[in-house]
Write an enzyme that holds these catalytic residues in place. Structure first.
Site, PDB file in Angstrom:
ATOM      1  N   GLY A  88      63.905   5.286 -32.567  1.00 35.74           N
ATOM      2  CA  GLY A  88      62.810   4.628 -31.841  1.00 35.74           C
ATOM      3  C   GLY A  88      62.585   3.210 -32.317  1.00 35.74           C
ATOM      4  N   GLY A 124      58.778  -2.808 -40.427  1.00 35.12           N
ATOM      5  CA  GLY A 124      58.558  -3.213 -39.035  1.00 35.12           C
ATOM      6  C   GLY A 124      58.733  -4.699 -38.791  1.00 35.12           C
ATOM      7  NE  ARG A 175      66.421  -6.596 -27.735  1.00 34.97           N
ATOM      8  CZ  ARG A 175      66.977  -5.759 -28.623  1.00 34.97           C
ATOM      9  NH1 ARG A 175      68.033  -6.154 -29.327  1.00 34.97           N
ATOM     10  NH2 ARG A 175      66.485  -4.566 -28.823  1.00 34.97           N
ATOM     11  NE  ARG A 182      66.958   1.314 -27.522  1.00 35.88           N
ATOM     12  CZ  ARG A 182      67.147   0.274 -28.301  1.00 35.88           C
ATOM     13  NH1 ARG A 182      68.178   0.240 -29.096  1.00 35.88           N
ATOM     14  NH2 ARG A 182      66.297  -0.718 -28.319  1.00 35.88           N
ATOM     15  CG  ASP A 251      70.796   3.699 -32.539  1.00 38.27           C
ATOM     16  OD1 ASP A 251      71.892   4.176 -32.880  1.00 38.27           O
ATOM     17  OD2 ASP A 251      70.185   2.853 -33.219  1.00 38.27           O
ATOM     18  CG  ASN A 252      72.385  -0.225 -32.060  1.00 39.56           C
ATOM     19  OD1 ASN A 252      71.178  -0.228 -31.850  1.00 39.56           O
ATOM     20  ND2 ASN A 252      72.898  -0.273 -33.273  1.00 39.56           N
TER      21      ASN A 252
HETATM   22  P1  AMP Z   1      69.417  -0.837 -35.859  1.00 43.12           P
HETATM   23  O1  AMP Z   1      70.578  -0.208 -36.556  1.00 43.12           O
HETATM   24  O2  AMP Z   1      69.086  -2.211 -36.334  1.00 43.12           O
HETATM   25  O3  AMP Z   1      69.553  -0.796 -34.386  1.00 43.12           O
HETATM   26  O4  AMP Z   1      68.144   0.017 -36.245  1.00 43.12           O
HETATM   27  C1  AMP Z   1      68.164   1.418 -36.323  1.00 43.12           C
HETATM   28  C2  AMP Z   1      66.780   1.974 -36.469  1.00 43.12           C
HETATM   29  O5  AMP Z   1      66.134   1.462 -37.624  1.00 43.12           O
HETATM   30  C3  AMP Z   1      65.839   1.680 -35.314  1.00 43.12           C
HETATM   31  O6  AMP Z   1      65.061   2.816 -35.103  1.00 43.12           O
HETATM   32  C4  AMP Z   1      65.015   0.537 -35.832  1.00 43.12           C
HETATM   33  O7  AMP Z   1      63.775   0.441 -35.190  1.00 43.12           O
HETATM   34  C5  AMP Z   1      64.866   0.904 -37.293  1.00 43.12           C
HETATM   35  N1  AMP Z   1      64.595  -0.274 -38.131  1.00 43.12           N
HETATM   36  C6  AMP Z   1      65.442  -1.233 -38.478  1.00 43.12           C
HETATM   37  N2  AMP Z   1      64.851  -2.159 -39.257  1.00 43.12           N
HETATM   38  C7  AMP Z   1      63.566  -1.763 -39.433  1.00 43.12           C
HETATM   39  C8  AMP Z   1      62.436  -2.285 -40.140  1.00 43.12           C
HETATM   40  N3  AMP Z   1      62.494  -3.433 -40.825  1.00 43.12           N
HETATM   41  N4  AMP Z   1      61.283  -1.575 -40.082  1.00 43.12           N
HETATM   42  C9  AMP Z   1      61.214  -0.450 -39.378  1.00 43.12           C
HETATM   43  N5  AMP Z   1      62.213   0.094 -38.711  1.00 43.12           N
HETATM   44  C10 AMP Z   1      63.394  -0.544 -38.718  1.00 43.12           C
HETATM   45 MG    MG Z   2      69.263  -0.801 -32.639  1.00 44.64          MG
END
Ligand code: AMP
Ligand code: MG
Length: 480
Positions: A88, A124, A175, A182, A251-252
């Site tokens: 999420g 976050g 963005r 996804r 998820d990407n």
């Molecule tokens: P990503 O691999 O960057 O697409 O992120 C994978 C998951 O990690 C997603 O659910 C993001 O929302 C979460 N996420 C990444 N960085 C943070 C962060 N700094 N704080 C909270 N959630 C994060």
């Molecule tokens: Mg992502």
């Protein structure tokens, strides 16, 4: 006065278990780094508004714009093959949607806007580096002609975030995407056996992205077909530019077929099919040459989520889904071959020997991918030779190539297939490091340079160059 951003939200009308509504966190001292006037105009936003204090408040999360209904979207996902039932938006918020000037619905999302129920251990937030990286690379991808999410704005927040490297300046990225649905969004509900939600999501996705699928005999198979086709077209575009996404987790993987999430992504300098940059991709799962396999794997995960919608008969559903998934390889192959034929200036039906021998030549002699094709395109024979330590193998290959093209390669096709400029890793890194020192000029110059990547513009010639030994970036990091 009408709303500065003409929001018209639909995702927020879906059932509550699809998301969690909340405003963004406030930040102490936001400053606008860059806003995208051309994209704003497309979205029906007055470009003059982008520089206003009101816009800064919206892009930093300090204010909720009129009509915006900020929410964190729920999704799951396979990360490097392992399933996480709940990912999420942990550091992102969907502000809402606008219908653009061409009638297409687009999401506007903040990234780095504070904690949400999906943040798990994270803060976050985002450091400035990933914000600038995504701005540079997503806009470059767009200019290169690749379907991609876009950059509307980047701001600094006036606060720092703690990362491995230490305390770093924080940023928020705005963005724009044709949606943020996804494969992982479908998996979230599939994993919970929530068939009502799956059907609602699938119908919403069809209406938003592939409306013609609604009239097909089997709309959910038609949806799968469209998504397979979109990925089979996207991955060859990446590969033809030497792009390595780096985190092709489900998820990407956007259902729209846009490139999304520019974490540890990179463009290769020297060509090698096994090339990997991401520090967390230890087994080369997402290497340049493995991206089609991984897209295909992700599509299988998507198909799985649709099975119960496709048919109440599990065997029949599986059979249909398998057939559709089976089209990926052929579609991918033909797109890939066409793109590489164009890069080499070969006719549409030319045999692929020269493509294969050309790529082996680059691999064996560790030749810069972009420069090779750039010089081949413009017939710069001496520059081409200079890319090789010993030019004899090139001379042999070149003679064959001249023979095959009868010295008349399709130059127009080559110019459209072979950019002069790509966002080279060392340039991206230099722009980020300068920004951390409060020097934003390299960032702006790089974005400006990459706006017209197929044009030979003397003032940006230095951006063509491969890195010097001390500038080479060997690894990239998610930075989250
Ligand atoms: P990503 O691999 O960057 O697409 O992120 C994978 C998951 O990690 C997603 O659910 C993001 O929302 C979460 N996420 C990444 N960085 C943070 C962060 N700094 N704080 C909270 N959630 C994060
Ligand atoms: Mg992502």
């Amino acid at each position: 006065m009408s709303n500065p951003i003409p929001f018209d939200n639909t995702y927020a009308r879906l059932p509550e278990r699809f998301f969690s509504k909340q405003p963004a966190a406030t930040v102490p001292a936001p400053q606008l780094l860059r806003a995208n006037t051309e994209l704003a105009a497309e979205l029906g936003i007055d470009p003059a508004w982008l520089d206003s204090p009101e816009a800064l408040n919206v892009f930093s999360g300090n204010d909720t714009a009129e009509g915006s209904e900020p929410l964190a979207q729920a999704y799951a996902g396979h990360q490097f093959g392992g399933f996480s039932p709940q990912l999420g938006d942990g550091r992102a918020l969907l502000l809402g949607e606008v219908v653009d000037q061409t009638g297409i619905r687009r999401d506007i999302q903040l990234k780095g806007s504070g904690r949400t129920p999906f943040s798990r251990g994270g803060d976050g937030k985002s450091a400035l580096g990933p914000v600038l990286r995504e701005y540079i690379v997503s806009e470059a991808m767009h200019a290169l002609g690749v379907p991609t999410t876009r950059a509307l704005a980047a701001v600094t927040t006036g606060e720092t975030v703690l990362r491995q490297e230490g305390h770093l300046a924080g940023g928020v990225f705005t963005r724009v995407a044709s949606s943020h649905i996804r494969v992982g969004t479908f998996q979230y509900f599939y994993n919970q056996n929530d068939e009502d939600a799956l059907r609602e999501l699938a119908d919403y996705t069809i209406a938003r992205h592939y409306p013609d699928a609604a009239n097909a005999e089997d709309p959910y198979i038609a949806l799968l077909e469209r998504v397979v086709e979109a990925q089979a077209k996207l991955i060859p575009q990446w590969m033809a530019l030497g792009f390595i996404h780096g985190v092709m987790n489900t998820d990407n993987t956007a259902i729209s077929g846009e490139t999304i999430d520019f974490g540890p992504c990179a463009f290769m300098d020297d060509f090698h099919p096994n090339c990997v940059f991401s520090s967390i991709d230890r087994n080369g799962r997402y290497a340049w040459g493995n991206q089609a396999n991984m897209a295909s794997w992700n599509l299988s995960r998507f198909a799985e989520t649709l099975l119960s919608l496709i048919s109440g008969e599990p065997d029949a559903a599986l059979e249909k889904a398998k057939q559709t998934l089976g089209t990926f390889n052929r579609l991918f192959r033909s797109e890939y071959d066409n793109r590489f034929r164009a890069k080499f200036g070969l006719a549409a039906d030319a045999p692929l020997d020269l493509v294969k021998s050309g790529l082996s030549l680059l691999t064996k002699h560790e030749v810069d991918f972009t420069l090779f094709f750039r010089h081949l395109t413009y017939g710069n024979r001496s520059e081409l030779s200079a890319l090789f330590q010993d030019s004899a193998p090139l001379d042999t290959w070149y003679a064959n190539w001249e023979g095959a093209t009868q010295s008349a390669p399709d130059t127009a096709a080559m110019q459209q297939a072979n950019p002069v400029l790509i966002p080279r890793n060392h340039r991206v890194e230099q722009a980020i490091q300068a920004a951390y020192r409060n020097d934003y000029a390299p960032f702006h110059q790089l974005v400006d340079a990459l706006a017209k990547p197929y044009e030979d513009r003397a003032e940006y010639a230095s951006y063509e160059q491969a890195p010097q030994a001390h500038e080479i970036v060997h690894q990239t990091f998610c930075g989250t």
